[in-house]
Design a protein around this motif. Structure first.
Motif: not given
Length: 137
Positions: A1-7, A68-74, A96-100, A103-111
């Motif tokens: 799932m792409n949180i930055k560019n939602i389709h 989730g998009h608002l939390i990260l990019y607004a 409100i930090y959703t699980q998505e 996951d998005f943030i932890l994935e960035k750190i893990r990778m």
């Protein structure tokens, strides 16, 4: 799932496939023709009334994707969600930090794409909150 560019259309189609919902059930629930439903799968955005119906049908809160998009990019408000009441200021800082989002943030750190410090600076997530998330994985 792409949180930055939602389709949202492709997310809806993904959930339909996952739950194996029949087209007949979808068209009846949404009161739409099959062609209209197929078109929605290709749309980047969907009317909120329709998105609410999809959320009910698929038992998935599609609005949380946007949260989730608002939390990260607004941009962060300089008012910090404060409310003045009788010359006192009540501050509501709970995010409100959703699980998505987690996951998005932890994935960035893990990778290795971001360090915890980068995440704290870019997304304004408190250090203790981030380290609690990292501890749980």
């Amino acid at each position: 799932m792409n949180i930055k560019n939602i389709h949202i259309g492709s997310l809806i189609q993904s959930k339909v496939d996952e739950h194996q919902i029949s087209m007949e059930r979808i068209t009846k629930f949404l009161s739409r023709e099959e062609g209209d439903v197929e078109k929605m799968y290709h749309e980047k955005s969907v009317d909120t009334d329709v998105l609410l119906k999809w959320s009910k049908l698929l038992k998935f809160d599609f609005f949380r994707v946007y949260t989730g998009h608002l939390i990260l990019y607004a941009p962060h408000s300089r008012f910090d969600n404060s409310v003045k009441q009788n010359e006192k200021t009540m501050v509501f800082r709970k995010n409100i930090y959703t699980q998505e989002v987690k996951d998005f943030i932890l994935e960035k750190i893990r990778m290795g794409k971001m360090t915890p410090y980068d995440v704290i600076l870019r997304y304004k997530i408190p250090k203790t909150t981030l380290y609690k998330w990292m501890k749980k994985i």
